[in-house]
Design a protein around this motif. Structure first.
Motif, PDB file in Angstrom:
ATOM      1  N   UNK A  65       0.820  -1.213   0.000  1.00  0.00           N
ATOM      2  CA  UNK A  65       0.000   0.000   0.000  1.00  0.00           C
ATOM      3  C   UNK A  65       0.855   1.265   0.000  1.00  0.00           C
ATOM      4  N   UNK A  66       2.033   1.199   0.605  1.00  0.00           N
ATOM      5  CA  UNK A  66       2.906   2.374   0.689  1.00  0.00           C
ATOM      6  C   UNK A  66       3.495   2.762  -0.656  1.00  0.00           C
ATOM      7  N   UNK A  67       3.722   1.791  -1.511  1.00  0.00           N
ATOM      8  CA  UNK A  67       4.175   2.103  -2.871  1.00  0.00           C
ATOM      9  C   UNK A  67       5.656   1.952  -3.123  1.00  0.00           C
ATOM     10  N   UNK A  68       6.482   2.815  -2.578  1.00  0.00           N
ATOM     11  CA  UNK A  68       7.916   2.768  -2.860  1.00  0.00           C
ATOM     12  C   UNK A  68       8.623   1.843  -1.878  1.00  0.00           C
ATOM     13  N   UNK A  69       9.821   1.415  -2.242  1.00  0.00           N
ATOM     14  CA  UNK A  69      10.568   0.491  -1.382  1.00  0.00           C
ATOM     15  C   UNK A  69      10.868   1.109  -0.016  1.00  0.00           C
ATOM     16  N   UNK A  70      11.300   2.351  -0.001  1.00  0.00           N
ATOM     17  CA  UNK A  70      11.640   3.000   1.266  1.00  0.00           C
ATOM     18  C   UNK A  70      10.411   3.163   2.152  1.00  0.00           C
ATOM     19  N   UNK A  71       9.361   3.725   1.583  1.00  0.00           N
ATOM     20  CA  UNK A  71       8.126   3.886   2.371  1.00  0.00           C
ATOM     21  C   UNK A  71       7.562   2.535   2.756  1.00  0.00           C
ATOM     22  N   UNK A  72       7.628   1.561   1.842  1.00  0.00           N
ATOM     23  CA  UNK A  72       7.133   0.219   2.134  1.00  0.00           C
ATOM     24  C   UNK A  72       7.851  -0.397   3.317  1.00  0.00           C
ATOM     25  N   UNK A  73       9.174  -0.257   3.336  1.00  0.00           N
ATOM     26  CA  UNK A  73       9.963  -0.793   4.447  1.00  0.00           C
ATOM     27  C   UNK A  73       9.570  -0.135   5.762  1.00  0.00           C
ATOM     28  N   UNK A  74       9.469   1.187   5.759  1.00  0.00           N
ATOM     29  CA  UNK A  74       9.122   1.907   6.991  1.00  0.00           C
ATOM     30  C   UNK A  74       7.707   1.553   7.472  1.00  0.00           C
ATOM     31  N   UNK A  75       6.769   1.527   6.534  1.00  0.00           N
ATOM     32  CA  UNK A  75       5.384   1.224   6.908  1.00  0.00           C
ATOM     33  C   UNK A  75       5.256  -0.228   7.375  1.00  0.00           C
ATOM     34  N   UNK A  76       5.955  -1.139   6.724  1.00  0.00           N
ATOM     35  CA  UNK A  76       5.931  -2.540   7.156  1.00  0.00           C
ATOM     36  C   UNK A  76       6.446  -2.696   8.577  1.00  0.00           C
ATOM     37  N   UNK A  77       7.540  -2.000   8.883  1.00  0.00           N
ATOM     38  CA  UNK A  77       8.096  -2.053  10.238  1.00  0.00           C
ATOM     39  C   UNK A  77       7.143  -1.420  11.244  1.00  0.00           C
ATOM     40  N   UNK A  78       6.566  -0.270  10.905  1.00  0.00           N
ATOM     41  CA  UNK A  78       5.600   0.376  11.800  1.00  0.00           C
ATOM     42  C   UNK A  78       4.391  -0.514  12.057  1.00  0.00           C
ATOM     43  N   UNK A  79       3.910  -1.159  11.019  1.00  0.00           N
ATOM     44  CA  UNK A  79       2.741  -2.031  11.170  1.00  0.00           C
ATOM     45  C   UNK A  79       3.060  -3.201  12.100  1.00  0.00           C
ATOM     46  N   UNK A  80       4.209  -3.837  11.914  1.00  0.00           N
ATOM     47  CA  UNK A  80       4.557  -4.977  12.782  1.00  0.00           C
ATOM     48  C   UNK A  80       4.824  -4.547  14.219  1.00  0.00           C
ATOM     49  N   UNK A  81       5.515  -3.450  14.392  1.00  0.00           N
ATOM     50  CA  UNK A  81       5.779  -2.972  15.751  1.00  0.00           C
ATOM     51  C   UNK A  81       4.469  -2.550  16.419  1.00  0.00           C
ATOM     52  N   UNK A  82       3.614  -1.830  15.691  1.00  0.00           N
ATOM     53  CA  UNK A  82       2.316  -1.433  16.241  1.00  0.00           C
ATOM     54  C   UNK A  82       1.457  -2.634  16.588  1.00  0.00           C
ATOM     55  N   UNK A  83       1.462  -3.650  15.717  1.00  0.00           N
ATOM     56  CA  UNK A  83       0.691  -4.870  15.975  1.00  0.00           C
ATOM     57  C   UNK A  83       1.221  -5.592  17.208  1.00  0.00           C
ATOM     58  N   UNK A  84       2.527  -5.658  17.338  1.00  0.00           N
ATOM     59  CA  UNK A  84       3.129  -6.351  18.478  1.00  0.00           C
ATOM     60  C   UNK A  84       2.789  -5.651  19.788  1.00  0.00           C
ATOM     61  N   UNK A  85       2.939  -4.345  19.816  1.00  0.00           N
ATOM     62  CA  UNK A  85       2.632  -3.587  21.036  1.00  0.00           C
ATOM     63  C   UNK A  85       1.145  -3.737  21.381  1.00  0.00           C
TER      64      UNK A  85
END
Length: 191
Positions: A65-85
């Motif tokens: 959904x984020x689109x670019x590799x950089x944004x995708x990486x950041x959003x993927x990490x935020x999603x997993x960290x947010x889900x874990x917390x």
């Protein structure tokens, strides 16, 4: 910035929902509804949502959904960290359970970066897009072989339903990825 917030919100929702579904499906907690239609449905959802491949899918989808590799990486990490917390905070309130929060946040951060970038790479044409699109369905199939969702020795209807859903989704995911790859190759005239 908006996509970052959405990824975090999506992750928080997924983590909290996973914890709540686990609580609803369990006979050991105050929220559990075993034996009821809702309890049986919650058991199937618990087996699906509390699997490694589904958490990986969270990071891949948000990266896509984020689109670019950089944004995708950041959003993927935020999603997993947010889900874990959210998962462990919800567990704390629902079960008064101890937590492995720090361990899983430390694991989720680099995995989220990689999986989010993989999700963004799905948009790319050619072999890279194909391999990225195969990540979740192949990962789900591998997990089904190596570590199927069987919390106990006897097969229950919930386990059978969950396994059928995962296998069907994995086959459909592989089929979609291959179809998309072949369609793109035909569009550019490569046989």
């Amino acid at each position: 910035m908006k996509i970052m917030v959405r990824g975090l919100v999506f992750g928080v929702g997924f983590g909290a929902a996973t914890s709540l579904v686990n609580a609803l499906s369990s006979p050991y907690g105050g929220l559990g509804m075993p034996g009821t239609v809702w309890g049986k449905a919650a058991k199937v959802l618990s087996l699906l949502m509390d699997a490694g491949w589904s958490w990986a899918a969270l990071a891949v989808v948000t990266g896509w959904l984020a689109g670019t590799l950089t944004r995708g990486a950041l959003v993927g990490a935020l999603a997993l960290v947010g889900a874990t917390v959210a998962y462990y905070v919800t567990d704390l309130f629902v079960w008064e359970a101890g937590t492995d929060l720090v361990k899983w946040v430390l694991a989720g951060l680099p995995l989220g970066l990689v999986l989010g970038a993989v999700g963004a790479a799905i948009r790319r044409p050619g072999l890279i897009g194909l391999l990225a699109a195969l990540t979740v369905p192949v990962g789900a199939a591998v997990q089904m072989v190596v570590m199927p969702p069987r919390p106990h020795l006897t097969l229950t209807p919930a386990i059978v339903v969950a396994e059928v859903i995962v296998w069907m989704a994995a086959v459909l995911g592989v089929g979609w990825a291959v179809y998309r790859f072949r369609t793109q190759r035909r569009a550019v005239g490569v046989a």
